[in-house]
Design an enzyme around this catalytic site. Structure first.
Site, PDB file in Angstrom:
ATOM      1  N   ASP A 131       8.817 -59.847   8.893  1.00  0.00           N
ATOM      2  CA  ASP A 131       8.506 -59.612   7.479  1.00  0.00           C
ATOM      3  C   ASP A 131       9.764 -59.861   6.645  1.00  0.00           C
ATOM      4  O   ASP A 131      10.868 -59.510   7.067  1.00  0.00           O
ATOM      5  CB  ASP A 131       8.000 -58.190   7.262  1.00  0.00           C
ATOM      6  CG  ASP A 131       7.152 -58.095   6.005  1.00  0.00           C
ATOM      7  OD1 ASP A 131       5.913 -58.019   6.126  1.00  0.00           O
ATOM      8  OD2 ASP A 131       7.724 -58.137   4.887  1.00  0.00           O
ATOM      9  N   THR A 147      -6.842 -65.039   4.823  1.00  0.00           N
ATOM     10  CA  THR A 147      -8.078 -65.583   4.254  1.00  0.00           C
ATOM     11  C   THR A 147      -7.762 -66.886   3.514  1.00  0.00           C
ATOM     12  O   THR A 147      -6.814 -66.939   2.731  1.00  0.00           O
ATOM     13  CB  THR A 147      -8.700 -64.556   3.287  1.00  0.00           C
ATOM     14  OG1 THR A 147      -8.913 -63.356   4.022  1.00  0.00           O
ATOM     15  CG2 THR A 147     -10.016 -65.037   2.728  1.00  0.00           C
ATOM     16  N   LYS A 166     -16.138 -65.995   7.143  1.00  0.00           N
ATOM     17  CA  LYS A 166     -15.292 -64.900   6.647  1.00  0.00           C
ATOM     18  C   LYS A 166     -15.540 -64.662   5.160  1.00  0.00           C
ATOM     19  O   LYS A 166     -15.735 -63.534   4.698  1.00  0.00           O
ATOM     20  CB  LYS A 166     -13.821 -65.239   6.902  1.00  0.00           C
ATOM     21  CG  LYS A 166     -12.818 -64.484   6.056  1.00  0.00           C
ATOM     22  CD  LYS A 166     -12.759 -63.025   6.430  1.00  0.00           C
ATOM     23  CE  LYS A 166     -12.020 -62.216   5.390  1.00  0.00           C
ATOM     24  NZ  LYS A 166     -12.011 -60.792   5.696  1.00  0.00           N
ATOM     25  N   ARG A 187     -36.227 -53.879   5.594  1.00  0.00           N
ATOM     26  CA  ARG A 187     -35.428 -55.095   5.405  1.00  0.00           C
ATOM     27  C   ARG A 187     -34.634 -55.084   4.098  1.00  0.00           C
ATOM     28  O   ARG A 187     -34.222 -56.122   3.608  1.00  0.00           O
ATOM     29  CB  ARG A 187     -36.334 -56.327   5.482  1.00  0.00           C
ATOM     30  CG  ARG A 187     -36.832 -56.612   6.891  1.00  0.00           C
ATOM     31  CD  ARG A 187     -37.722 -57.826   6.974  1.00  0.00           C
ATOM     32  NE  ARG A 187     -39.003 -57.626   6.302  1.00  0.00           N
ATOM     33  CZ  ARG A 187     -40.034 -56.972   6.826  1.00  0.00           C
ATOM     34  NH1 ARG A 187     -39.922 -56.449   8.035  1.00  0.00           N
ATOM     35  NH2 ARG A 187     -41.163 -56.830   6.164  1.00  0.00           N
ATOM     36  N   GLY A 234     -12.968 -53.099  -6.359  1.00  0.00           N
ATOM     37  CA  GLY A 234     -11.518 -53.294  -6.276  1.00  0.00           C
ATOM     38  C   GLY A 234     -11.106 -53.781  -4.902  1.00  0.00           C
ATOM     39  O   GLY A 234     -11.926 -54.221  -4.102  1.00  0.00           O
ATOM     40  N   CYS A 259      -9.813 -57.980  -1.314  1.00  0.00           N
ATOM     41  CA  CYS A 259     -10.689 -58.963  -0.654  1.00  0.00           C
ATOM     42  C   CYS A 259     -11.902 -59.368  -1.476  1.00  0.00           C
ATOM     43  O   CYS A 259     -12.086 -60.542  -1.773  1.00  0.00           O
ATOM     44  CB  CYS A 259     -11.141 -58.404   0.688  1.00  0.00           C
ATOM     45  SG  CYS A 259      -9.766 -57.818   1.676  1.00  0.00           S
ATOM     46  N   TYR A 263      -8.593 -47.774  -4.640  1.00  0.00           N
ATOM     47  CA  TYR A 263      -9.760 -48.605  -4.972  1.00  0.00           C
ATOM     48  C   TYR A 263     -11.020 -48.170  -4.247  1.00  0.00           C
ATOM     49  O   TYR A 263     -12.125 -48.540  -4.631  1.00  0.00           O
ATOM     50  CB  TYR A 263      -9.469 -50.093  -4.771  1.00  0.00           C
ATOM     51  CG  TYR A 263      -9.453 -50.620  -3.362  1.00  0.00           C
ATOM     52  CD1 TYR A 263     -10.639 -50.954  -2.719  1.00  0.00           C
ATOM     53  CD2 TYR A 263      -8.260 -50.814  -2.674  1.00  0.00           C
ATOM     54  CE1 TYR A 263     -10.633 -51.463  -1.420  1.00  0.00           C
ATOM     55  CE2 TYR A 263      -8.237 -51.314  -1.389  1.00  0.00           C
ATOM     56  CZ  TYR A 263      -9.422 -51.631  -0.761  1.00  0.00           C
ATOM     57  OH  TYR A 263      -9.424 -52.121   0.514  1.00  0.00           O
ATOM     58  N   LYS A 264     -10.841 -47.355  -3.172  1.00  0.00           N
ATOM     59  CA  LYS A 264     -12.012 -46.746  -2.544  1.00  0.00           C
ATOM     60  C   LYS A 264     -11.583 -45.453  -1.848  1.00  0.00           C
ATOM     61  O   LYS A 264     -10.384 -45.154  -1.796  1.00  0.00           O
ATOM     62  CB  LYS A 264     -12.712 -47.703  -1.581  1.00  0.00           C
ATOM     63  CG  LYS A 264     -11.911 -48.085  -0.365  1.00  0.00           C
ATOM     64  CD  LYS A 264     -12.776 -48.941   0.567  1.00  0.00           C
ATOM     65  CE  LYS A 264     -12.036 -49.264   1.832  1.00  0.00           C
ATOM     66  NZ  LYS A 264     -12.839 -50.074   2.751  1.00  0.00           N
ATOM     67  N   ARG A 291      -4.721 -51.549  -4.933  1.00  0.00           N
ATOM     68  CA  ARG A 291      -4.741 -52.945  -5.376  1.00  0.00           C
ATOM     69  C   ARG A 291      -6.069 -53.301  -6.052  1.00  0.00           C
ATOM     70  O   ARG A 291      -7.130 -53.029  -5.508  1.00  0.00           O
ATOM     71  CB  ARG A 291      -4.494 -53.881  -4.180  1.00  0.00           C
ATOM     72  CG  ARG A 291      -3.038 -53.874  -3.738  1.00  0.00           C
ATOM     73  CD  ARG A 291      -2.831 -54.744  -2.533  1.00  0.00           C
ATOM     74  NE  ARG A 291      -3.425 -54.176  -1.340  1.00  0.00           N
ATOM     75  CZ  ARG A 291      -3.529 -54.819  -0.177  1.00  0.00           C
ATOM     76  NH1 ARG A 291      -3.102 -56.057  -0.084  1.00  0.00           N
ATOM     77  NH2 ARG A 291      -4.058 -54.237   0.869  1.00  0.00           N
TER      78      ARG A 291
END
Ligand code: SAJ
Length: 441
Positions: free
Chosen positions: A42, A132, A217, A257, A268, A271, A332-333, A340
């Site tokens: 890093d 990604t 993805k 379904r 948020g 991704c 964000y969750k 972020r």
């Protein structure tokens, strides 16, 4: 090739993981724990120092223990030096691939990593891309660049595969092992060897080609984003009818379904806010843009919360400027420390700009987006006119409404953007209640 497979099975290969963030560090730690010698690379010297002292710089259940154990037994170490790239047998690339202001993929960190390794690429090496990427990147950008820099041929002299990550913060280690892992090689040799490597850590590996893996993805996260946008639009419809969207979703989801996700203050994280743009990047659409529209709906939700705050205060004869507002949650969750692209950012900044006094409490997240930080629910709601629940942390799921009401100013308002407060209880306790997908009670 057979020798390579045997080397993998004997854990005789040395690995370098380039980028030691939310994905790279769990990857490095899990491969080390499986018996490989792993170097986490890093550019941030702080991250390197912390990892080498046996501590995880990221809050992720189980990761600290894993880092500590493997640093101690010598199988995991960190460095900022790129020299290691010329010494290892496998390079796993987990650097960030953000999106710029114009929603265009920024592959500069990734391509820099490719350049860093390209010149010293040795025969027989496995190069694995985790980051990604827009469809086509492996075949059109990464493969030719590595071949050009190294003078080697992919599939023959070295192996190259796209192995997207599927882990969610908070459950990263478990999901890394349990979620089926896609391995998309740029050819059958690469797919085969890289699958072998990931089988050492992941229970299920599914083989495919690089471009299919790239699109799969992006499809996963885009599907989720579109589904949440549907839930959010449904919430706005229900509000106008005075019907509870939670009940509507509960009923609709009893159909075998149907699986509608949850509405909220917006979407948020790193991704879902980005991958839909990657998926359609450079494509000329022949129809209306469903994916782009879903992004717009989700991006609208923070504004909807701000408008609900304004309306609720107005009904009380107040405005944002003269009010103290408690915000519960900047992550964000729920149950993570990551803020972020959190919807909280827009909401807090707008309310602040309108002159509101904003007090924030988040048990895990340092970020306040410029608002005043408090250290408890109690401290945040003290003398507040209104409280907004923005993150579904478990800790916020059983708020003591009676106590909160006593601490707040007269005619207290609660805005529940996550639908974790019982509306009837809030009203019984004397709150003016507003919930996303229900409206005002
Ligand atoms: N959200 C809702 N309603 C829901 C679910 C989520 O509003 O019903 C919101 C969340 O509050 C959050 C945002 O959406 O703000 C994103 O949440 P998420 O649970 O989708 O989590 P991420 O972004 O941390 O992780 C996703 C995961 N993808 C899928 O579940 C398809 C994860 O598996 C991926 O590894 C990750 O993206 C990634 O790195 O791509």
């Amino acid at each position: 090739m057979m020798k390579k497979v045997a080397d993998i099975q004997n854990k005789g290969l040395r690995l370098a993981v380039l980028g030691s963030g939310y994905v790279g560090l769990p990857t490095a730690a899990l491969f080390a724990d499986a018996g490989f010698y792993v170097t986490a690379v890093d550019i941030n010297p702080e991250v390197v120092k912390i990892v080498n002292s046996g501590i995880s710089p990221i809050k992720e259940p189980g990761l600290n223990e894993l880092v500590s154990r493997n640093v101690q037994n010598g199988r995991l170490k960190a460095t900022s030096s790129l020299e290691v790239l010329a010494q290892v047998d496998v390079i796993i690339v987990s650097v960030q691939t953000p999106i710029d202001k114009n929603k265009k993929p920024n592959l500069s960190f990734l391509m820099k990593a490719i350049e860093d390794m390209g010149k010293t690429l040795k025969k027989g090496i496995l190069v694995v891309i985790n980051s990604t990427i827009p469809p086509g990147t492996m075949l059109e950008k990464i493969k030719p660049k590595l071949e050009l820099l190294s003078g080697l041929r992919a599939e023959e002299d070295f192996y190259l595969a796209y192995v997207p990550e599927r882990i969610a913060p908070g459950k990263a280690l478990k999901e890394f092992v349990k979620s089926p892992r896609l391995v998309g090689g740029i050819g059958p040799n690469s797919t085969r060897i890289v699958s072998e490597l990931f089988r050492m850590v992941c229970r299920t590996v599914i083989e495919t080609d690089a471009t299919t893996a790239e699109i799969a993805k992006l499809a996963e996260n885009t599907f989720r984003d579109v589904n949440i946008a549907f839930a959010n639009q449904l919430a706005l419809v229900c509000e106008q009818h005075g019907v509870d969207v939670m009940e509507v979703i509960r009923l609709a989801n009893t159909h075998p379904r149907v699986n509608i996700h949850m509405p909220g203050p917006g979407v948020g994280g790193p991704c879902l806010t980005k991958d839909p743009y990657f998926l359609t990047y450079g494509i000329s659409l022949k129809t209306r843009d469903l994916i782009g529209t879903a992004r717009q709906i989700n991006d609208y939700m923070p504004r909807h919360i701000v408008e609900s705050v304004i309306d609720a205060l107005k009904e009380n004869g107040k405005d944002v400027k003269s009010s103290t507002i408690a915000v519960l949650g900047t992550a964000y969750k729920g149950d993570i420390d990551d803020s972020r692209n959190s919807p909280s950012e827009l909401i807090i900044k707008r309310l602040k700009k309108m002159g509101g006094k904003i007090k924030v409490y988040d048990p895990y997240c340092k970020e306040t987006f410029g608002a005043h930080k408090t250290n408890s629910i109690k401290e945040s709601v003290e003398n507040a006119d209104l409280v907004i629940v923005l993150t579904d942390h478990t800790l916020f799921k059983n708020l003591d409404l009676q106590k909160i009401k006593q601490l707040m100013r007269k005619k207290p308002i609660i805005i529940d953007s996550r639908r974790i407060v019982d509306p009837n209880e809030a009203v019984d306790q004397g709150f003016i209640y507003y919930g996303v997908g229900l409206g005002k009670l």
